[in-house]
Design a protein around this motif. Sequence first.
Motif, mmCIF file in Angstrom:
data_model
loop_
_atom_site.group_PDB
_atom_site.id
_atom_site.type_symbol
_atom_site.label_atom_id
_atom_site.label_comp_id
_atom_site.label_asym_id
_atom_site.label_seq_id
_atom_site.Cartn_x
_atom_site.Cartn_y
_atom_site.Cartn_z
ATOM 1 N N GLU A 1 83.331 -37.207 64.598
ATOM 2 C CA GLU A 1 84.090 -35.959 64.738
ATOM 3 C C GLU A 1 83.181 -34.761 64.512
ATOM 4 N N SER A 2 82.367 -34.820 63.441
ATOM 5 C CA SER A 2 81.435 -33.713 63.177
ATOM 6 C C SER A 2 80.392 -33.604 64.278
ATOM 7 N N ARG A 3 79.881 -34.766 64.719
ATOM 8 C CA ARG A 3 78.883 -34.755 65.799
ATOM 9 C C ARG A 3 79.430 -34.049 67.030
ATOM 10 N N ASP A 4 80.652 -34.395 67.407
ATOM 11 C CA ASP A 4 81.239 -33.820 68.622
ATOM 12 C C ASP A 4 81.515 -32.328 68.458
ATOM 13 N N ILE A 5 81.845 -31.905 67.232
ATOM 14 C CA ILE A 5 82.080 -30.472 66.985
ATOM 15 C C ILE A 5 80.785 -29.693 67.211
ATOM 16 N N TRP A 6 79.661 -30.227 66.716
ATOM 17 C CA TRP A 6 78.379 -29.533 66.898
ATOM 18 C C TRP A 6 77.974 -29.510 68.374
ATOM 19 N N LEU A 7 78.207 -30.610 69.060
ATOM 20 C CA LEU A 7 77.897 -30.625 70.489
ATOM 21 C C LEU A 7 78.715 -29.560 71.227
ATOM 22 N N LYS A 8 79.963 -29.446 70.844
ATOM 23 C CA LYS A 8 80.844 -28.459 71.464
ATOM 24 C C LYS A 8 80.375 -27.035 71.174
ATOM 25 N N LEU A 9 79.791 -26.829 69.986
ATOM 26 C CA LEU A 9 79.297 -25.499 69.612
ATOM 27 C C LEU A 9 77.964 -25.173 70.275
ATOM 28 N N GLY A 10 77.380 -26.137 70.967
ATOM 29 C CA GLY A 10 76.161 -25.864 71.726
ATOM 30 C C GLY A 10 74.894 -26.413 71.122
ATOM 31 N N VAL A 11 75.005 -27.195 70.054
ATOM 32 C CA VAL A 11 73.812 -27.802 69.458
ATOM 33 C C VAL A 11 73.421 -28.984 70.330
ATOM 34 N N PRO A 12 72.220 -28.996 70.886
ATOM 35 C CA PRO A 12 71.832 -30.127 71.743
ATOM 36 C C PRO A 12 71.657 -31.402 70.927
ATOM 37 N N ALA A 13 71.899 -32.540 71.549
ATOM 38 C CA ALA A 13 71.787 -33.830 70.867
ATOM 39 C C ALA A 13 70.377 -34.060 70.329
ATOM 40 N N SER A 14 69.384 -33.420 70.951
ATOM 41 C CA SER A 14 67.995 -33.599 70.509
ATOM 42 C C SER A 14 67.728 -32.936 69.166
ATOM 43 N N ARG A 15 68.619 -32.038 68.737
ATOM 44 C CA ARG A 15 68.430 -31.382 67.428
ATOM 45 C C ARG A 15 69.514 -31.829 66.441
ATOM 46 N N MET A 16 70.023 -33.031 66.668
ATOM 47 C CA MET A 16 71.031 -33.585 65.759
ATOM 48 C C MET A 16 70.496 -34.889 65.168
ATOM 49 N N LEU A 17 70.691 -35.061 63.894
ATOM 50 C CA LEU A 17 70.178 -36.224 63.169
ATOM 51 C C LEU A 17 71.330 -36.939 62.485
ATOM 52 N N TYR B 1 73.812 -13.197 60.977
ATOM 53 C CA TYR B 1 72.447 -13.139 60.452
ATOM 54 C C TYR B 1 71.390 -13.157 61.560
ATOM 55 N N GLY B 2 71.780 -13.513 62.772
ATOM 56 C CA GLY B 2 70.867 -13.447 63.898
ATOM 57 C C GLY B 2 69.780 -14.502 63.897
ATOM 58 N N ILE B 3 70.014 -15.655 63.304
ATOM 59 C CA ILE B 3 69.020 -16.731 63.324
ATOM 60 C C ILE B 3 69.033 -17.378 64.709
ATOM 61 N N PRO B 4 67.893 -17.473 65.366
ATOM 62 C CA PRO B 4 67.874 -18.089 66.713
ATOM 63 C C PRO B 4 68.417 -19.513 66.678
ATOM 64 N N GLU B 5 69.261 -19.837 67.626
ATOM 65 C CA GLU B 5 69.878 -21.159 67.662
ATOM 66 C C GLU B 5 68.841 -22.266 67.794
ATOM 67 N N ASP B 6 67.716 -21.973 68.491
ATOM 68 C CA ASP B 6 66.727 -23.037 68.696
ATOM 69 C C ASP B 6 65.921 -23.346 67.436
ATOM 70 N N ARG B 7 66.161 -22.582 66.342
ATOM 71 C CA ARG B 7 65.486 -22.888 65.079
ATOM 72 C C ARG B 7 66.382 -23.719 64.155
ATOM 73 N N LEU B 8 67.615 -23.996 64.592
ATOM 74 C CA LEU B 8 68.574 -24.691 63.732
ATOM 75 C C LEU B 8 68.785 -26.133 64.191
ATOM 76 N N TRP B 9 68.776 -27.048 63.247
ATOM 77 C CA TRP B 9 69.083 -28.460 63.450
ATOM 78 C C TRP B 9 70.288 -28.799 62.571
ATOM 79 N N VAL B 10 70.980 -29.873 62.922
ATOM 80 C CA VAL B 10 72.084 -30.325 62.071
ATOM 81 C C VAL B 10 71.967 -31.832 61.840
ATOM 82 N N SER B 11 72.434 -32.270 60.704
ATOM 83 C CA SER B 11 72.540 -33.699 60.419
ATOM 84 C C SER B 11 73.997 -34.014 60.092
ATOM 85 N N TYR B 12 74.401 -35.253 60.364
ATOM 86 C CA TYR B 12 75.775 -35.660 60.073
ATOM 87 C C TYR B 12 75.754 -37.087 59.539
#
Length: 983
Positions: free
Chosen positions: A183-199, A158-169
Motif C-alpha cells: 500500500e505504501s509502495r503504491d502511494i509513493w509510485l502514485k506521487l511520482g517516486v520512480p521505482a528505481s528510487r524505492m527500497l 522546502y523546494g527539495i528537488p524530487e530527484d534527490r529524494l529516495w523512499v524505503s518501505y
Amino acid sequence: MAASVAAGRLRRAIRRTPQWRGPSRRALSSEAPPTQAAAVRDAFLSFFRDRHGHRLVPSASVRPRGDPSLLFVNAGMNQFKPIFLGTVDPRSEMAGFRRVANSQKCVRAGGRHSDLEDVGRDLSHHTFFEMLGNWAFRGVYFKEEACSMAWELLTQVYGIPEDRLWVSYFGGDPKAGLGPDLESRDIWLKLGVPASRMLSFGPQENFWEMGDTGPCGPCTEIHYDLAGGVGAPQLVELWNLVFMQHNREADGSLQPLPQRHVDTGMGLERLLAVLQGRRSTYDTDLFSPLLNAIHQGCGAPPYSGRVGAADEGHTDTAYRVVADHIRTLSVCIADGVSPGMSGAPLVLRRILRRAVRFSTELLRAPPGFLGSLVPVVVETLGGAYPELQRNSAQIASLVSADEAAFLASLQQGRRVIERTLRRLGPSDVFPAEVAWSLSLSGNLGLPLDLVKLMLEEKGVQLDSAGLERLAQEEAQHRAQQAEPVQEQGLRLDVHALGELQRQGVPPTDDSPKYNYSLRPSGGYEFGTCEAQVLQLYTEDGTAVASVGDGQRCGLLLDKTNFYAEQGGQASDRGYLVRVGLQDVLFPVARAQVCGGFILHEVAAPECLKVGDQVQLHVNEAWRLSCMEKHTAVHLLNWALRQALGPGTEQRGSHLNPEWLRFDVATQAPLTPEQLRAVEGTVQKAVGQDEAVYMEEVALARTAHVPGLRSLDEVYPDPVRVVSVGVPVAQALNPASQAALQTSVELCCGTHLLRTGAIGDLVIIGERQLAKGTTRLLAITGEQAQQAREVGQSLAQEVEAAAVRMSQGSWDVMEAQRLSKEMGRLTDAVDTAVMPQWQRRELQATLKALRRRANTAVRKLEMVQAAQKTQELLQQHSEGPLIVDTVHAESLSVLVKVVRQLCKQAPSTSVLLLSPQPLGQVLCACQVAQSATPAFTAEAWALAVCSHMGGKAWGSRVVAQGTGSTADLDAALSTARAYALNKL
C-alpha cells in the motif's frame, strides 16, 4: 544481480548514518539565500496548521513525566504514549487530540538510546536535537494522506528537488506472518517516486515498535541523496512515517489495533543541513553562532569541520562537543533537570564535565567560559522554547558553579594520570583501581567515559575487565544497603585500643566534619583538612609503620573531616593526598568510630607511613546527598508525630545518598491518608526553606525540654542539637514551647543549613517489621519528583481504565483486553517507585476493577460458549466422538465449549481446535467417563499437540494445549484416528 548488489550497498549506507563528508554543494533553490532555522521550524508548523488543520501543541519537557523507562524524552511521540497505549483519560485534553503537530525537544544521552559517545567524532550526532512531527490519532488519516503531506512539504514548501529524494518501505516479515507494505509502495509510485528510487527493507529498518509489547507497525522513510546524482547514492534519512496498525502482545504475537495512528518524526538539524546545502549539521545557523562564540572566547584556531585523523589535536572535535553539550545542558536545566548523583541528573553531570574538559584542555578556554555560552543558546533557541529565556540566569549560574568545581578535580585527575603513566611499562594497561578513584563513583567525579577518552588520546588501554569487576562490587554494595547488615570491615579490637590508650594517643578530633558553609550562589563549600598519620593497620589489625603497593589498610589520624558511620548516617567517602604530593590519590572507602578513634579504610597505591602529613577531601556530592537525607529524616520524624500523635517514637533509621529508611513505633499500619499527611508536612517545611540551626550545648540543658526528640542511647556531653526554623537557644528554652512546634533533635550527623535543598520527600515503601513497628523507605529531591510523576501517570491510567469499564457493554475480546489491562496496571503499581499512599489507593481500586473485569469475562465466555455449543450440536449427529474446529478468542472459551458439549452429550468425547493468528492453534478436549481409563484426555491432547509441534497438559478427563500448523485437516485426522483407536 547488479540491482541486488546496489540495494545491499544502499542498505549498508542507511544503517551507517552517513557522516556528511563532502556532499554536493548544489543549491536547492536559486530564488533565495539559505533558510534560517527558525523559518524552517515555523514553515513546518504553519504547513500542518494552516494547510491541513493540525493542532499545534507545545514541546513537552525533556524530563519524562511519569515514565520511569526513560531518562529523557527522546522522541516526539513520548508525550502521546497514553493515546497509543489506550490509557489516556477520556476526560483529559489529550483525549480530544485528532491531528496535531509540534517541534519536540529531545535528548539522547544515557539509557537505551544514547548518542553521547559519538558526539564530536562525526559531523551529525547530537545529544540534544529537535524532532519535527505530525500525528493522526484514531484513524483520522492514514498512509495516503501522511505520505502526500510529507512529499508536498519537502518538495513544494522546502523546494527539495524530487530527484534527490529516495523512499524505503516495509518489505514484510515471513516469520511474523506479515506481507510487504505494498500500500505504501503504491502511494509513493502514485506521487511520482520512480521505482528505481524505492527500497524495500525488512523489520530491522522499516518496522517500528514502541517496546517489547504495545502498538507497532510498518514505517516508510524518506531519504536525501547527498551525492546529488554524482556517483553512488549517499542516502541519509530525513523523515520517518510510522503507521501503527498492530499491537505486540505479551506472547510475541501481533494483533490488529482497534484504532490506527500515524506517528512521524524529522530531525530539524538534519533537515536544516539539507536546506542550507551544508556538509554538516554543525555548519547550520543552529550551531554557527555557538561555534563563533567558542572561537572568540578561546585561544583555539577557528572551527574548520575536520574529523578523524585530519583533526589534529582534536580541536574541531572539541568545538562540536562543547557546542552540542551546552545546548543540552541549557535545555535540560531550563526543564528542571540539574546535574546530580543518579539517573538523568547523573547523565547531565557527565555531560557538563565532559564539556568542561574539552573546552579547557583542547580549546584552552578560560575558567567560567562554559557559562558564558548560555546566552548564545538562549538567543538561538529561546524564541521557540521560552523557558530558556525565563531561566537563563539560573542556567548560567549553575553551569558556572559546577564548572569551577570540576576544573579543580580535572587538574588533579590529569596529574594522577600522568604520574600513573610514568610508572607503567610500554605494554601495561592503565590500572582499573586508579581509573575508578578518578570516576563519578570514586573521588574526583570524572566521568569514566572521559577518563577512557583521556587515555585513548594518549594511546593507553584501560583495564576494562578490572573496571567491570569494581562496578559489580559497587552495585552489590549498594544492593546490600537496602537491608544493611553489620559489615566486617577493618576494626580496632580491644588490644589495639588498649595500646593506643597506653601510648597516650588522644581520640581523633573529627570536628572539621562540620566545617562547611553556603555560598552566595546557593551551593555548599566544604573545607579540606590537614592531618598527621598516627598509626597504620593491616587488614588483620596488625599495627605497622608503613603500607603501599595497593594495600588495603586502616588509617588513624590526629584529626579528620570525614563523617564516620554513626547515628544511622552512612560514612563519608573521598580521598587523601600526601602534603606536597598532590598527584597520588589514596581513596577512602569508609570511616568508622572505634572507641573514640576514627579509623579510615584506605587503599594505598604508594607508600604511606606513620608521621606523614596528609590532606583529606570528602566526596562532596556523596556528603551533600547524605546531608539532604539526614535533614529529611528529622523532618519525617517531626511529621510522623504531627500525624500520629506526640507519643510516636522512632525505632531507628539509616540513610545513604540514594534513600532513607525510618522505623517508627505504631499501633497499626499507617493509612494512605496518614502517609499523605506526613509527606505534606515535610513538603511544607521544605517549601519554606527554613534555616537549620546546629549548636553544641551541655547535655543537662536538654534534659527537661518538652518535645525534644532523642533516642534511647548514650549522648556525649556537650551534645549537638539540631533545630529546624528556630535557633537552638530559643528551642531549649522551656518557657518557649518552640520544640513542640518544629523538629528539634539531639544528633551528631551532618545536616543542610536550609531545608529547601531537600527539594521533596516521597515515602515509596512501607512494611511491618514486627508487631508495633513500621519501616518506611523514602527518597528526596529529583528522585522524589520523578516518583510523584510516575504515580500521577499511573493514577491517570487507572482512572481511564475505570471510565472504560463503566462505558456499557463489551464483547469477549474487549472484556479480556480490559482484564489484561487491569493485570498489567496491577503489576506496574506494585513495582513502581511511587508514593506509597497512592500505591495503596490504586491497589484497592485495581482489585475491585479486576474483579469486575474477570466476572464479565466469565459471563461473556459462558454466553459465547453456549452459542458455539448449540451450533456444534446441530452440525454433529449423536455419536461417541466430536472432533472439529471452532473460532474461539481464547483457550478459556474453548475449554468452556468442550465442557458444555460434554454436559449436554455425556456419552460423547470431544476435541476442538481453534486456529489463531500467525498459525497458532488452540486445543481442548474432554473424554466421556464411560471411555476411561483406557482413553484419557491428557494423552489425547498430547498426541494432537505433539503432531502440531506444541505441548499439552491436563487430567484424565479434561485437557488442553497449543501448537502451530497450517494443515488443520491433518491435525483433525490425527485426533480422530487416536480416539477411534482407543474407543
